[in-house]
Motif scaffolding. Sequence first.
Motif: not given
Length: 276
Positions: A9-14, A16-25, A56-63, A84-89
Amino acid sequence: MSKIIQLSDPHIVPEGQLAYCVVDTATALVQAVATINRCLPLIGPVDLAIVTGDLTDFGTPAEYARFRRIMSSLDIPYRVVPGNHDLRENLRAGFAGESWMSATGGINWDIELADFAVIGLDTLVEGYHHGGLDPETLAFLRDRLARFNGKPVIVGLHHPPFTTGIHPMDLNNLRNGDHLRDILDAYRGEALLVCGHVHRGVTRMFGSSIGLIAPGTSHCVTLDQRIENPHTLSLEPSGFMLHEWRDGFVSHLIGADFPEDRYPFSTPAIGDRSLQ
Ligand SMILES: [Fe+2]
Ligand SMILES: [Fe+2]
């Protein structure tokens, strides 16, 4: 002696962002990777690391690109399964060219080590937070267990197939865990089930196997067992796990802030207490 490390569960975000505006994942994952590398001389050799979902948190290629950049510092090879926070493709594309990555369908894989085998299973049901094992993945598990023929196995997946008493997470765990339990119960070798999703250390029996949930590399789901709990995160100490084979599976929880400093078990006034 075969050993693997489990991160979850590393939940990497783009950037410059914090996950849930709180966590520097991202910083938390950097710290976990550095700690693993620092621990390797003490616990190694370690064959492999596995990441049990929610890369990742949103499943984006950048993440995924950011996740891979951070993980490139890890001194041992690693494999992943989606959460569940990933996108398979997007995840598949992020790991294109890796020998263990499937070209289509579920992201399922296996690897045979000297003392045990590891099977990674895809439980992602896109569009939902709960998990499921589709017929293809269940068939994959049956096939690999038949091949490993009683050799000890670690089965890694994101969604735990059991409840933990944290109501919002229990609503979104693995929906068809009964199938998994029946398959593992029928296996004649020792099986260890390792999961993520709940972001905190939990251990319990699952049929005739031990099931455990690893902590996340950053934030925890708050341990609030009231039915109407507000579903919050808390910034508790994070960590990762070492699973190894001795005369059976042994699992160790290691804090992500595992310190370099150490002190001898001796006190001049009392004498040598080194056996403590
Ligand atoms: Fe997660
Ligand atoms: Fe999750």
